[in-house]
Design an enzyme around this catalytic site. Sequence first.
Site, PDB file in Angstrom:
ATOM      1  N   HIS A  58       0.834  -1.217   0.000  1.00 44.82           N
ATOM      2  CA  HIS A  58       0.000   0.000   0.000  1.00 44.82           C
ATOM      3  C   HIS A  58       0.863   1.260   0.000  1.00 44.82           C
ATOM      4  CE1 HIS A  58      -3.286  -2.725   1.253  1.00 44.82           C
ATOM      5  NE2 HIS A  58      -2.356  -3.260   2.015  1.00 44.82           N
ATOM      6  N   SER A  77      14.330  21.634 -16.182  1.00 45.53           N
ATOM      7  CA  SER A  77      13.123  22.427 -16.406  1.00 45.53           C
ATOM      8  C   SER A  77      13.547  23.753 -17.010  1.00 45.53           C
ATOM      9  CB  SER A  77      12.415  22.643 -15.077  1.00 45.53           C
ATOM     10  OG  SER A  77      11.611  23.799 -15.151  1.00 45.53           O
ATOM     11  N   LYS A 118      15.520  21.364 -11.017  1.00 46.28           N
ATOM     12  CA  LYS A 118      14.856  20.123 -11.389  1.00 46.28           C
ATOM     13  C   LYS A 118      15.660  19.214 -12.301  1.00 46.28           C
ATOM     14  CE  LYS A 118      10.454  20.352 -12.071  1.00 46.28           C
ATOM     15  NZ  LYS A 118       9.215  19.678 -11.714  1.00 46.28           N
ATOM     16  N   GLU A 138       9.039   8.493 -17.191  1.00 43.19           N
ATOM     17  CA  GLU A 138       7.653   8.956 -17.344  1.00 43.19           C
ATOM     18  C   GLU A 138       7.103   8.591 -18.720  1.00 43.19           C
ATOM     19  OE1 GLU A 138       6.966  13.026 -15.058  1.00 43.19           O
ATOM     20  OE2 GLU A 138       8.844  13.000 -16.137  1.00 43.19           O
TER      21      GLU A 138
END
Length: 458
Positions: A149, A270, A276, A283
């Site tokens: 979980h 970024s 970043k 992704e």
Amino acid sequence: MKLEDTNKAVQQYVASIAFDQRLYRQDIEGSIAHTKMLAKQGIIAESDAETIIKGLDSIRVEIEQGKFQFKIELEDIHMNIEARLFEKIGDVAGKLHTARSRNDQIALDMRLFVKEEASKTIDELKKLQRSLVELAEANKDVIMPGYTHLQQAQPVLLAHHLLAYFEMFQRDKERFYDCLNRTDVLPLGSGALGGVSYPVDREFVARELGFSKVSTNSLDAVSDRDFVIEFEASAALTMMHLSRLAEEIILWSSSEFGFIEIDEAFTTGSSIMPQKKNPDVAELARGKTGRVYGNLMAILTIMKALPLAYNRDMQEDKEGLFDTVDTLHSSLKIFAKMMKAIKVDVNRVREAIKRDYLLATDLADYLVKKGLPFREAHSVVAKLSEYAVNNHKSFHELSLSEYHNFSPLFDEDVYNITLESSVAARNIVGGTSSQQVEAALTRAREILRGACPGEPKL
Ligand code: ARG
């Protein structure tokens, strides 16, 4: 609309040359094998066969050198090549299509294509498995939180976690072997649908093209695209596994987790936030999985309720398959490289389990060993955990008298319960103890060497 315009629109609508030109190599290879057989069987003259084969060879060179002009009015790759053959060798070209139909021809091209792509995929899966094994070996002693979980559950070895993906990719390989095996059937000789009326030698063509079997029902052979579906289904499963790995990489590389660092080559900055390092490759693999699922749904739906035998609907099998093949190959290749270059931040992983609540199961097991039934032990440790959490203490920071408030069975040896002892205790086949993980690594290396008895043969 003028009739002429309508004709143009229809021509464009039915043409597949824009995408099926990708099958030129398989198409020519199939035609050459077919021609050799026709001559061997005395169906065409030996000298005609030679002329045809030479012509086909030179067309292959033209295509490979980018000199071939594909024409939409010639519809598909078969007609484009045949028309060019006429230009090159004249009327002899007309003998190539003896005892053959475009229906068994395209079934052949597709099978040759899928066979090649399945074995490439198996190779790529092996490389990815190798990267996982290397990463696991380089971090053999790292204990990390295991999750259920997405909550810390029990300590596990990072190597054990990585090897879980080895297993998934092993099953994927088996599925592609399986797909390959069922694709390995020669459909040529089925003609348009009922077989051909010439004394062809199908076994010969099969041998020439590396097929181990010939199809046994001509209607089925020209209308079967199960092998395309199986490839796409196997690809969908593989991408699903990749997307799970991708998700963990994304999570683990976040500043909140900080377990790993992805090599800069696989991240992007970024344009506005200089701090970043976005895990774009992971992704995108997660995202592309959706495309691959979509292609599978498309081919299943295209084939649904088609009457026997060939129907033009089946031409729609190609673009989705090609897209899946390309997505799968690029994803597997880039993941093999990315996994190899991952750096594990051992300190951050340790930090994450400093509060040792994930030893709760081991504390319950401890009480069981002292004679308490498991359910009671579970309830004692639940209360103990709540107390520890509320008092901002780890288990090992609790005093023995604090332990005694929950059960008199606790003794000094409760402090022997550590992350290490917890991992070591799970010394059961498939468990996370170092000994078991070492054995799993040995087995993995054997599988990669191809020396494992379970490995299906090509
Ligand atoms: N372009 C067709 C396909 O991909 C080849 C077979 C066409 N056969 C036919 N009878 N029109 O399915």
